[in-house]
Design an enzyme around this catalytic site. Structure first.
Site, PDB file in Angstrom:
ATOM      1  CE  LYS A  19       9.998 -13.212  19.480  1.00  0.00           C
ATOM      2  NZ  LYS A  19      10.779 -13.380  18.235  1.00  0.00           N
TER       3      LYS A  19
ATOM      4  CG  HIS B 210      12.800 -19.163   8.658  1.00  0.00           C
ATOM      5  ND1 HIS B 210      11.841 -18.755   9.544  1.00  0.00           N
ATOM      6  CD2 HIS B 210      13.982 -18.988   9.301  1.00  0.00           C
ATOM      7  CE1 HIS B 210      12.410 -18.349  10.656  1.00  0.00           C
ATOM      8  NE2 HIS B 210      13.722 -18.482  10.543  1.00  0.00           N
TER       9      HIS B 210
ATOM     10  CE  LYS C  38       5.947 -18.550  12.172  1.00  0.00           C
ATOM     11  NZ  LYS C  38       6.774 -17.358  12.390  1.00  0.00           N
TER      12      LYS C  38
ATOM     13  NE  ARG D 127      -2.449  -1.057   3.392  1.00  0.00           N
ATOM     14  CZ  ARG D 127      -3.068  -0.954   4.566  1.00  0.00           C
ATOM     15  NH1 ARG D 127      -4.341  -0.661   4.608  1.00  0.00           N
ATOM     16  NH2 ARG D 127      -2.415  -1.151   5.692  1.00  0.00           N
TER      17      ARG D 127
ATOM     18  CG  HIS E  27       9.918 -21.838  13.506  1.00  0.00           C
ATOM     19  ND1 HIS E  27       9.710 -21.945  12.155  1.00  0.00           N
ATOM     20  CD2 HIS E  27       9.918 -20.505  13.771  1.00  0.00           C
ATOM     21  CE1 HIS E  27       9.598 -20.735  11.634  1.00  0.00           C
ATOM     22  NE2 HIS E  27       9.710 -19.844  12.592  1.00  0.00           N
TER      23      HIS E  27
ATOM     24  CE  LYS F 232      16.643 -21.347  11.458  1.00  0.00           C
ATOM     25  NZ  LYS F 232      17.328 -20.074  11.492  1.00  0.00           N
TER      26      LYS F 232
ATOM     27  CG  ASP G  88       6.404 -15.835  16.213  1.00  0.00           C
ATOM     28  OD1 ASP G  88       6.232 -15.688  14.991  1.00  0.00           O
ATOM     29  OD2 ASP G  88       7.397 -15.394  16.821  1.00  0.00           O
TER      30      ASP G  88
HETATM   31  C1  BG6 Z   1      10.189 -16.252  12.925  1.00  0.00           C
HETATM   32  C2  BG6 Z   1       9.413 -15.695  14.080  1.00  0.00           C
HETATM   33  O1  BG6 Z   1       9.440 -17.199  12.223  1.00  0.00           O
HETATM   34  O2  BG6 Z   1      11.377 -16.864  13.421  1.00  0.00           O
HETATM   35  C3  BG6 Z   1      10.244 -14.703  14.855  1.00  0.00           C
HETATM   36  O3  BG6 Z   1       8.241 -15.062  13.578  1.00  0.00           O
HETATM   37  C4  BG6 Z   1      11.566 -15.289  15.262  1.00  0.00           C
HETATM   38  O4  BG6 Z   1       9.553 -14.240  16.004  1.00  0.00           O
HETATM   39  C5  BG6 Z   1      12.248 -15.961  14.070  1.00  0.00           C
HETATM   40  O5  BG6 Z   1      12.379 -14.252  15.751  1.00  0.00           O
HETATM   41  C6  BG6 Z   1      13.463 -16.736  14.502  1.00  0.00           C
HETATM   42  O6  BG6 Z   1      14.108 -17.206  13.364  1.00  0.00           O
HETATM   43  P1  BG6 Z   1      15.672 -17.387  13.329  1.00  0.00           P
HETATM   44  O7  BG6 Z   1      15.957 -17.996  12.004  1.00  0.00           O
HETATM   45  O8  BG6 Z   1      16.262 -16.020  13.493  1.00  0.00           O
HETATM   46  O9  BG6 Z   1      15.996 -18.264  14.483  1.00  0.00           O
END
Ligand code: BG6
Length: 514
Positions: free
Chosen positions: A350, A192, A162, A44, A254, A196, A249
């Site tokens: 976090k 993601h 995600k 946007r 993950h 890795k 999250d």
């Molecule tokens: C993301 C989350 O998918 O993965 C984030 O939304 C998180 O909150 C991140 O910080 C961590 O990914 P990585 O690859 O930095 O460990």
């Protein structure tokens, strides 16, 4: 083959700037993007092609993600330039375009269709990859608009970030929407972590080596820890994070993927479906959470202020009374022959003391200890640590005789670090790997519809429990610490503590004693 165009929804957002563009740039410098490609950003914000290029050029420079390009591959750059990095980024940015529309409204999609015709020079371009890097609320809307605009052609692929869904019901609804627009082979649900190298290496470690797999079961393994913690807060993502929380999250995707890689059976062949079938089998074997587990096997926390660090509730766009979890620890079980009775302790948070993602496999103790132990770190049992980040590698802890008279033993480590591998390997960036896989049509490392639902099915009772019991415990922990003390109690049933890697890791100083 028609011209390849990648369309990024959410092009002015954080994910695009911090992850996608550096990944695409690294693919570009490695000559791994299709000849004559274009990238069309959608958002946007009112950029033009030129201002968007400038914005991304600056972003690439400031992130110093600018790996020096291989001049051989930078086809349209002057390879003789001394400022090859700058030239490479400039040449890359010339492939960027921008269209300012509101992706939530159907009107903009006619403009999008025209722009794609213009960029491809074709009436019906279908070598298209749509990437949804938008807030999750748009995941269900965009595919329907693409369909209305006739942009869901056979060759088109779509990557969705995600969390895919908010709970089981919304994930099922999203799957239904996607299935009404695309075939499953066109849909790439990205996580993601699977991109890795070190996550993929869990499979190689287990299935390309004969010595560990015979031990990889309830007879030899006491428990497994899966940790993915970070030393940052939620940064500028308050709006997204407060409606999401650590479970949605990090855990539902993950962490549970890492559990699957650790626990799955070897597929008979390494094909996308064979691999993904085994992942789904793990999710379907997760021991359902009982009412009692929801209290005693789950600890959620939220960071409090500490020193200069703000509390979660003081972060931008976070309500002062938010009960969103920034930390979660859980004990989960897997009901199958291999894992029955072996707990998997998982945690994420976090504002922890360090950033680390690792799996620690705790083997059973020897049945009888005949040696004396020296020092604080007695070899209770062997541990295998699969370190995903940072200092990617594998550590095996075992007992060894202390030189000298007597027969004392102490724990020592055998340590493999990925950076000892040497060789001229392509970039290990997870997003680059996954985008490239998608361009090549390989869905192996993406989440299939049944997997996403099976995972939500497991976590759904917990989400419902929190929803129905807003006063269910949420423990505070000072920012910069290892989370609520209550999580210690859970793992203590194994007379154990969470593995706390040291704060400032360096390659030579891993697993220092705290
Ligand atoms: C993301 C989350 O998918 O993965 C984030 O939304 C998180 O909150 C991140 O910080 C961590 O990914 P990585 O690859 O930095 O460990």
């Amino acid at each position: 083959m028609s011209k390849f165009i990648m369309v990024i929804f959410g092009a002015s957002g954080d994910l695009t700037r911090r992850k996608l563009m550096p990944a695409l740039y690294s693919l570009y410098t490695g000559g791994r993007l299709p000849e004559g490609f274009s990238i069309l950003g959608i958002g946007r914000t009112g950029y033009t092609d030129e201002t968007y290029r400038e914005y991304m050029h600056d972003a690439l420079a400031s992130l110093s993600a600018t790996t020096a390009p291989n001049p051989e591959y930078v086809r349209d750059a002057s390879s003789s330039s001394s400022a090859s990095v700058r030239t490479g980024a400039e040449a890359f940015c010339n492939h960027l375009h921008y269209l300012s529309i509101d992706p939530a409204q159907t009107e903009g999609y006619t403009l999008l269709a025209h722009r794609l015709q213009e960029l491809s020079g074709e009436q019906e371009p279908d070598n298209l990859l749509f990437y949804l890097a938008t807030p999750p609320s748009l995941y269900g809307v965009i595919p329907l608009h693409l369909k209305t605009a006739g942009l869901n052609r056979h060759g088109v692929r779509i990557i969705v970030e995600k969390p895919f869904g908010y709970d089981l019901k919304s994930a099922q609804e999203l799957n239904r929407i996607y299935a009404s627009v695309f075939e499953e082979h066109q849909i790439y649900r990205i996580d993601h972590f699977l991109g890795k190298e070190t996550a993929q290496n869990i499979l190689a470690f287990r299935f390309a080596n004969g010595i560990f797999e015979p031990l990889w079961n309830r007879n030899y393994i006491e428990y497994v820890e899966v940790t993915a913690v970070e030393n940052i807060g939620i940064e500028q993502r308050g709006g997204f994070y407060d409606g999401t929380g650590a479970l949605r999250d990090m855990v539902q995707n993950h962490l549970i993927q890492l559990v699957a890689l650790t626990a799955m059976e070897p597929p008979a062949v390494f094909t996308a479906d064979a691999f993904r079938n085994e992942v789904v089998k793990v999710y379907e074997s997760l021991k359902p959470l009982t009412a009692e587990d929801l209290d005693s096997h789950v600890v959620r926390g939220q960071y409090l202020s500490s020193g200069a660090r703000k509390s979660y509730r003081e972060e931008k766009n976070i309500p002062g009374d938010s009960r969103t979890e920034t930390y979660i620890a859980m004990k989960i079980g897997i009901n199958n022959w291999r894992w029955s009775g072996v707990p998997f302790y998982i945690r994420t948070g976090k504002q922890m003391p360090t950033k680390v993602t690792e799996i620690v496999v705790h083997f059973r103790e020897t049945p009888h200890q005949m040696f004396r132990c020296q020092g604080a770190h007695c070899p209770r049992a062997n541990q295998l640590i699969l370190r995903l980040q940072p200092n990617e590698g594998i550590v095996l802890k075992f007992g060894m005789k202390v030189p000298g008279s007597g027969f004392d033993v102490k724990q020592v480590m055998m340590d493999f670090s990925y950076d000892q591998l040497g060789g001229d390997y392509p970039t290990g960036d997870a997003y680059a790997r996954l985008i490239e896989d998608c361009i090549q049509g390989d869905p192996t490392l993406f989440t299939r519809s049944d997997a996403v639902e099976a995972s939500w099915r497991f976590f759904d009772p917990l989400l419902r429990y929190w929803e129905e019991n807003p006063d269910a415990p949420l423990y505070g922990y000072p920012a910069g610490t290892w989370g609520p003390l209550e999580s210690e109690a859970m793992i203590r049933e194994h007379n154990a503590e969470w593995t706390q890697p040291c704060k400032n890791l360096t390659n030579t100083d891993r697993y220092c004693e705290l």
